[in-house]
Scaffold this active site. Sequence first.
Site, PDB file in Angstrom:
ATOM      1  N   HIS A   1      11.238  13.298  16.553  1.00  0.00           N
ATOM      2  CA  HIS A   1      10.301  12.222  16.890  1.00  0.00           C
ATOM      3  C   HIS A   1       9.054  12.355  16.013  1.00  0.00           C
ATOM      4  O   HIS A   1       8.617  11.388  15.389  1.00  0.00           O
ATOM      5  CB  HIS A   1       9.929  12.293  18.375  1.00  0.00           C
ATOM      6  CG  HIS A   1       8.717  11.506  18.751  1.00  0.00           C
ATOM      7  ND1 HIS A   1       8.716  10.129  18.815  1.00  0.00           N
ATOM      8  CD2 HIS A   1       7.447  11.886  19.056  1.00  0.00           C
ATOM      9  CE1 HIS A   1       7.504   9.710  19.154  1.00  0.00           C
ATOM     10  NE2 HIS A   1       6.712  10.758  19.298  1.00  0.00           N
TER      11      HIS A   1
ATOM     12  N   ASP B   1       1.733  -7.380 -10.688  1.00  0.00           N
ATOM     13  CA  ASP B   1       2.698  -6.508 -10.009  1.00  0.00           C
ATOM     14  C   ASP B   1       2.112  -5.101 -10.009  1.00  0.00           C
ATOM     15  O   ASP B   1       0.981  -4.887 -10.448  1.00  0.00           O
ATOM     16  CB  ASP B   1       4.065  -6.508 -10.734  1.00  0.00           C
ATOM     17  CG  ASP B   1       5.203  -6.130  -9.786  1.00  0.00           C
ATOM     18  OD1 ASP B   1       5.074  -5.115  -9.079  1.00  0.00           O
ATOM     19  OD2 ASP B   1       6.212  -6.864  -9.749  1.00  0.00           O
TER      20      ASP B   1
ATOM     21  N   GLU C   1      -3.095  15.340   5.413  1.00  0.00           N
ATOM     22  CA  GLU C   1      -2.031  14.422   5.838  1.00  0.00           C
ATOM     23  C   GLU C   1      -2.480  13.557   7.026  1.00  0.00           C
ATOM     24  O   GLU C   1      -2.189  12.366   7.091  1.00  0.00           O
ATOM     25  CB  GLU C   1      -0.788  15.233   6.210  1.00  0.00           C
ATOM     26  CG  GLU C   1       0.301  14.478   6.955  1.00  0.00           C
ATOM     27  CD  GLU C   1       1.003  13.443   6.094  1.00  0.00           C
ATOM     28  OE1 GLU C   1       0.931  13.576   4.857  1.00  0.00           O
ATOM     29  OE2 GLU C   1       1.607  12.511   6.664  1.00  0.00           O
TER      30      GLU C   1
ATOM     31  N   SER D   1     -11.324  -3.143   8.463  1.00  0.00           N
ATOM     32  CA  SER D   1     -12.528  -3.766   7.905  1.00  0.00           C
ATOM     33  C   SER D   1     -12.265  -5.213   7.509  1.00  0.00           C
ATOM     34  O   SER D   1     -13.066  -6.104   7.790  1.00  0.00           O
ATOM     35  CB  SER D   1     -13.004  -2.989   6.673  1.00  0.00           C
ATOM     36  OG  SER D   1     -13.251  -1.645   7.011  1.00  0.00           O
TER      37      SER D   1
ATOM     38  N   HIS E   1      -8.902  24.538  11.798  1.00  0.00           N
ATOM     39  CA  HIS E   1      -9.207  24.169  13.193  1.00  0.00           C
ATOM     40  C   HIS E   1      -7.924  23.928  13.990  1.00  0.00           C
ATOM     41  O   HIS E   1      -7.978  23.765  15.192  1.00  0.00           O
ATOM     42  CB  HIS E   1     -10.157  22.970  13.271  1.00  0.00           C
ATOM     43  CG  HIS E   1      -9.591  21.670  12.805  1.00  0.00           C
ATOM     44  ND1 HIS E   1     -10.349  20.694  12.219  1.00  0.00           N
ATOM     45  CD2 HIS E   1      -8.350  21.168  12.845  1.00  0.00           C
ATOM     46  CE1 HIS E   1      -9.596  19.657  11.919  1.00  0.00           C
ATOM     47  NE2 HIS E   1      -8.379  19.923  12.293  1.00  0.00           N
ATOM     48  N   HIS E   2      -6.789  23.928  13.295  1.00  0.00           N
ATOM     49  CA  HIS E   2      -5.506  23.890  14.017  1.00  0.00           C
ATOM     50  C   HIS E   2      -5.076  25.293  14.411  1.00  0.00           C
ATOM     51  O   HIS E   2      -4.025  25.479  15.001  1.00  0.00           O
ATOM     52  CB  HIS E   2      -4.424  23.278  13.138  1.00  0.00           C
ATOM     53  CG  HIS E   2      -4.699  21.852  12.763  1.00  0.00           C
ATOM     54  ND1 HIS E   2      -4.301  20.790  13.538  1.00  0.00           N
ATOM     55  CD2 HIS E   2      -5.349  21.318  11.709  1.00  0.00           C
ATOM     56  CE1 HIS E   2      -4.694  19.667  12.971  1.00  0.00           C
ATOM     57  NE2 HIS E   2      -5.332  19.954  11.853  1.00  0.00           N
TER      58      HIS E   2
ATOM     59  N   ARG F   1       2.088  21.812  25.607  1.00  0.00           N
ATOM     60  CA  ARG F   1       2.907  20.791  24.965  1.00  0.00           C
ATOM     61  C   ARG F   1       4.289  21.381  24.655  1.00  0.00           C
ATOM     62  O   ARG F   1       4.505  22.579  24.754  1.00  0.00           O
ATOM     63  CB  ARG F   1       2.228  20.306  23.683  1.00  0.00           C
ATOM     64  CG  ARG F   1       2.142  21.351  22.597  1.00  0.00           C
ATOM     65  CD  ARG F   1       1.207  20.947  21.477  1.00  0.00           C
ATOM     66  NE  ARG F   1       1.831  20.035  20.534  1.00  0.00           N
ATOM     67  CZ  ARG F   1       1.426  19.865  19.270  1.00  0.00           C
ATOM     68  NH1 ARG F   1       0.387  20.550  18.817  1.00  0.00           N
ATOM     69  NH2 ARG F   1       2.027  19.010  18.477  1.00  0.00           N
TER      70      ARG F   1
ATOM     71  N   TRP G   1       7.502  19.490  14.582  1.00  0.00           N
ATOM     72  CA  TRP G   1       7.249  18.880  13.261  1.00  0.00           C
ATOM     73  C   TRP G   1       6.364  19.781  12.415  1.00  0.00           C
ATOM     74  O   TRP G   1       6.285  19.627  11.200  1.00  0.00           O
ATOM     75  CB  TRP G   1       6.641  17.476  13.399  1.00  0.00           C
ATOM     76  CG  TRP G   1       5.143  17.438  13.532  1.00  0.00           C
ATOM     77  CD1 TRP G   1       4.437  17.579  14.678  1.00  0.00           C
ATOM     78  CD2 TRP G   1       4.183  17.259  12.479  1.00  0.00           C
ATOM     79  NE1 TRP G   1       3.094  17.511  14.420  1.00  0.00           N
ATOM     80  CE2 TRP G   1       2.909  17.313  13.079  1.00  0.00           C
ATOM     81  CE3 TRP G   1       4.269  17.059  11.105  1.00  0.00           C
ATOM     82  CZ2 TRP G   1       1.729  17.177  12.337  1.00  0.00           C
ATOM     83  CZ3 TRP G   1       3.081  16.927  10.378  1.00  0.00           C
ATOM     84  CH2 TRP G   1       1.836  16.977  10.996  1.00  0.00           C
TER      85      TRP G   1
ATOM     86  N   LYS H   1     -18.560   4.629  10.223  1.00  0.00           N
ATOM     87  CA  LYS H   1     -17.601   3.532  10.117  1.00  0.00           C
ATOM     88  C   LYS H   1     -17.588   2.704  11.392  1.00  0.00           C
ATOM     89  O   LYS H   1     -17.620   1.474  11.352  1.00  0.00           O
ATOM     90  CB  LYS H   1     -16.188   4.077   9.824  1.00  0.00           C
ATOM     91  CG  LYS H   1     -16.113   4.831   8.522  1.00  0.00           C
ATOM     92  CD  LYS H   1     -14.700   4.871   7.982  1.00  0.00           C
ATOM     93  CE  LYS H   1     -14.291   3.533   7.444  1.00  0.00           C
ATOM     94  NZ  LYS H   1     -14.768   3.289   6.077  1.00  0.00           N
TER      95      LYS H   1
ATOM     96  N   TYR I   1      -5.391  12.506   7.613  1.00  0.00           N
ATOM     97  CA  TYR I   1      -6.257  11.430   7.128  1.00  0.00           C
ATOM     98  C   TYR I   1      -5.501  10.439   6.257  1.00  0.00           C
ATOM     99  O   TYR I   1      -5.882   9.276   6.171  1.00  0.00           O
ATOM    100  CB  TYR I   1      -7.480  12.015   6.415  1.00  0.00           C
ATOM    101  CG  TYR I   1      -8.361  12.716   7.409  1.00  0.00           C
ATOM    102  CD1 TYR I   1      -8.680  12.082   8.615  1.00  0.00           C
ATOM    103  CD2 TYR I   1      -8.824  13.996   7.218  1.00  0.00           C
ATOM    104  CE1 TYR I   1      -9.427  12.718   9.577  1.00  0.00           C
ATOM    105  CE2 TYR I   1      -9.587  14.643   8.173  1.00  0.00           C
ATOM    106  CZ  TYR I   1      -9.875  13.995   9.349  1.00  0.00           C
ATOM    107  OH  TYR I   1     -10.620  14.630  10.298  1.00  0.00           O
TER     108      TYR I   1
ATOM    109  N   HIS J   1      -3.749  18.913   7.317  1.00  0.00           N
ATOM    110  CA  HIS J   1      -4.940  18.183   7.736  1.00  0.00           C
ATOM    111  C   HIS J   1      -5.245  16.976   6.856  1.00  0.00           C
ATOM    112  O   HIS J   1      -5.453  15.884   7.373  1.00  0.00           O
ATOM    113  CB  HIS J   1      -6.165  19.049   7.973  1.00  0.00           C
ATOM    114  CG  HIS J   1      -7.094  18.267   8.838  1.00  0.00           C
ATOM    115  ND1 HIS J   1      -6.960  18.213  10.196  1.00  0.00           N
ATOM    116  CD2 HIS J   1      -8.032  17.362   8.511  1.00  0.00           C
ATOM    117  CE1 HIS J   1      -7.810  17.315  10.677  1.00  0.00           C
ATOM    118  NE2 HIS J   1      -8.464  16.792   9.689  1.00  0.00           N
TER     119      HIS J   1
ATOM    120  N   THR K   1     -17.229   9.290  10.228  1.00  0.00           N
ATOM    121  CA  THR K   1     -16.406   8.489  11.130  1.00  0.00           C
ATOM    122  C   THR K   1     -17.294   7.621  12.021  1.00  0.00           C
ATOM    123  O   THR K   1     -17.020   6.438  12.227  1.00  0.00           O
ATOM    124  CB  THR K   1     -15.516   9.408  11.996  1.00  0.00           C
ATOM    125  OG1 THR K   1     -14.912  10.373  11.148  1.00  0.00           O
ATOM    126  CG2 THR K   1     -14.446   8.617  12.690  1.00  0.00           C
TER     127      THR K   1
ATOM    128  N   SER L   1       8.993  11.070  -3.065  1.00  0.00           N
ATOM    129  CA  SER L   1       8.765   9.637  -2.889  1.00  0.00           C
ATOM    130  C   SER L   1       7.269   9.345  -2.768  1.00  0.00           C
ATOM    131  O   SER L   1       6.747   8.430  -3.413  1.00  0.00           O
ATOM    132  CB  SER L   1       9.514   9.174  -1.638  1.00  0.00           C
ATOM    133  OG  SER L   1       9.023   7.949  -1.196  1.00  0.00           O
ATOM    134  N   SER L   2       6.572  10.138  -1.958  1.00  0.00           N
ATOM    135  CA  SER L   2       5.136   9.899  -1.768  1.00  0.00           C
ATOM    136  C   SER L   2       4.371  10.103  -3.060  1.00  0.00           C
ATOM    137  O   SER L   2       3.441   9.348  -3.361  1.00  0.00           O
ATOM    138  CB  SER L   2       4.558  10.861  -0.737  1.00  0.00           C
ATOM    139  OG  SER L   2       5.066  10.575   0.514  1.00  0.00           O
TER     140      SER L   2
END
Lengths: 375, 535
Positions: free
Chosen positions: B78, B107, B257, B270, B304-305, B452, B143, B333, B259, B255, B330, B171-172
Amino acid sequence: MIFRTFLFALPFMSLSVFAGWDDVNMSPGATALGQEIFGLHMTIFWICFAIGVAVLGAMAFILFRYRKKEGVEAAKFDDSTFLEFTWTILFALILIGMSIPATITMIRAYDDTEGDINILITGHQWKWQYEYIEDEVSFFSNLSTSLDERNNLAPKGENYLLEVDEHLVIPTGARIRFLITANDVIHSWWVPDFAIKQDAIPGFVNTGWTQVNEPGIFRGQCTELCGQYHGYMPIVVEAVSPEEYKEFIIQKKEAKLQQAALTEKLWTTEELMAMGEGVYQKNCVACHQVNGEGLAPVFPALAGSDIVMNDKARQIEILMEGVQGAAMQSYAEQLTEVEIAAVITYTKRSWGNDVNGNGEIVAPKEILDYKTNKL
Amino acid sequence: MSAVIESHHDDHHHGPAKGFSRWLYTTNHKDIGSLYLWFSFIMLFVGGAMAMVIRAELFEPGSQIVSPEFYNQMVTNHGLIMVFGVIMPAFVGLANWMIPMQIGAPDMALPRLNNLSFWILPAAFGVLLSTFLMEGGAPNFGWTFYAPLSTEYAPPTVTFFIFSVHIMGASSIMGSINIITTILNMRAPGMTLMKMPLFVWSWLITAYLLIAVMPVLAGAVTMMLMDIHFGTSFFNAAGGGDPVLFQHVFWFFGHPEVYIMILPAFGIISHIIETFSRKPIFGYSSMVYAIASIALLSFVVWAHHMFTVGMPIAGELFFMYSTMLIAIPTGVKVFNWLSTMFRGSLTFETPMLFAIAFVALFTIGGLSGLMLAIAPADFQYHDTYFVVAHFHYVLVPGALFSIVAAVYYWLPKWTGYMYDEVLGKTHFWLSFISVNLTFFPMHFVGLAGMPRRIPDYAMQFADYNMIVSVGAFLFGLSQLLFLFNVLKCVYYGKSATAEVWEGAKGKGLEWTVDSPAPYHTFETSPDLTKPQTNS
Ligand SMILES: [Cu+2]
């Protein structure tokens, strides 16, 4: 069935849901550190709550007040350096305000002087081992909730999934230092009331400390995904008076001596089988399953296994040493000689293994000999 | 799949080819954008089905429908699918469709690379999903795939998982190279960097993040591969390795990732807010600086993880402070969005509803993030449902809502037809209610102590888990309405004008081309040095 229960429960739920603060908030803590972290959490929470109410409130006002109306044109402005600076500084001040209490608590949590009592905690798939370093007492703590409860065949008890066979007993009023590590994968030892959550990592020893002043029982769980039974390795700590604690240690030491005596005793097949079944249910079913069929391809079947049926020496070795690089660990520390002899006997004489194989009996003495020869 | 219909005036250009080969060989940014979007839409339902299994298992205490082992496979896949198969491809799809149109380019700069970067994605997910049919089952280590659970103790299919992650990474990276090249080289004359639409800005920065961290992820899985098959001990303590090293490498990727999955959303929101407020965006340049500073900060907050792995106190404090800093850009924004709406003339079409919900619920997710940044308090929050609540608030009513909003906002431009507004609003309200029903109570059970990634839980968590499950089922069903609305729009919608929205006037080049956008747009670039007219 599930849905019927739900519909039935709906009216009651709204009541019960809001019944207890406990159900929606962090443990207020049973130790000084626990209480301090709870206090920090509440401070931070109320600050965030206030910010949230202000922002969402302002937003609700704007959405209502400036919805499109006949004849009202939208304003044209698109920047204000003054405003940008003002709120940037405002945010910075709020953050500084939050970081001060956080830093103070952090420093207190990191106090790592030695304890009056040092306990080594080792995470295993899927149980905890506790070793009282000064007293040389060591034991394992397994989930004690029955399979029937887990499979909805029996009513669930109050401490469903939060109960173990052997509590970690500590004395009140003493400074306890926990040394936390793991034997296989990463686990994490968490007791919310103590505000201790430390990862148990193979090859590392982390520390945490606590001092409990009132007797009580405190429950927690493993909090790092550690394989299929991650949800089934709870922690129960019992704080007792120093006298009761002494009594507990003496009992544990006596039990150790008694075990040694038991090893010398002559065991009948029935006794070994009865004990072996219990040991197997508690320690082996997670992987090899109740019927001995295992779970292909990772966990081999013991029913019909050539080693189990015919190779006693190898089976003793597997149980004593574990299998390198596989989930099969060594039981030499966790089980007594009698228990190991019993469980081997049980596997050799169950599921038709006695008919297809030699059905031999293994005496506790043989396990002891294995240990002695190794020395 | 006919999101793009044939161009009307293709006398001197070739239109799309017919049949399946059109999609297989296409180098057209609009076709590829549609492919990405449909792919992520399908994966949304695959990953969503797994979420339904998870919530059914957690509906009540006790074992319900799957084994603990299969439960772990569901949790793992998931997460992987939603991150790599839904949110990221959807944003790339939007980038493909909109960036050339927003900067006045014909293009993407590298159309063949574009085709390749899409078509290896279904291959990657084919490899990943095929592990469900293999002996040993699919990946089951979360994950975040922490070693040694994902190396020594992993099912044999982990090798397929590693291969699949490598393909996704390739790919990315190709996608990002393409996006950066396009933005830097193909802007219409007169479109200076500080005149670019914010969606383009957000993607420019995101693409740099991707190029910076995807190789780190590839490094992490390669080290795993070496440990598993070639006898190294990067992460094996018994061999002198370090399991914590894995987490440092993973989160150095992980991390940024996070963002990567939210910055493009900032751009989208926006645009939508300025259109439906009938006002220009407030603080354009501070918006750009905010995105850039969030991106830079994302490289120095990874641990921080890992507040509970046993870092020295200096590390804990450093990562706590750096993480708290992110709240500043943040917050800027959020305040800019509010100021854009302030004294505007607001209407509430479906895209605007989703955008408003984004701002409100992302704020909640941001505030719980600020709580999580406080290291000593995180000792209690870490790896509980509080964290699950937090990241679902920023990813579902955050990233996913922004994608849904973008689809409603630009769908008339892509197809030439309006979607059904009543259905759209129904979809919104159902999603809004159920998303909160699903994720809000998770804060409570998390604080109360539910870890979790567990397939069963103690009795005190029962009530809220049942509410969460009901919310989740409702949210899952509501998304079928979204699918229905998109299909209805494509096949039965009313024609849309070039400008589509009343407030879109002067809000970007995409509104100056016909609806549907012709197969080829801006073959001669618009000259922005001259005053603009809307055709
Ligand atoms: Cu564990």
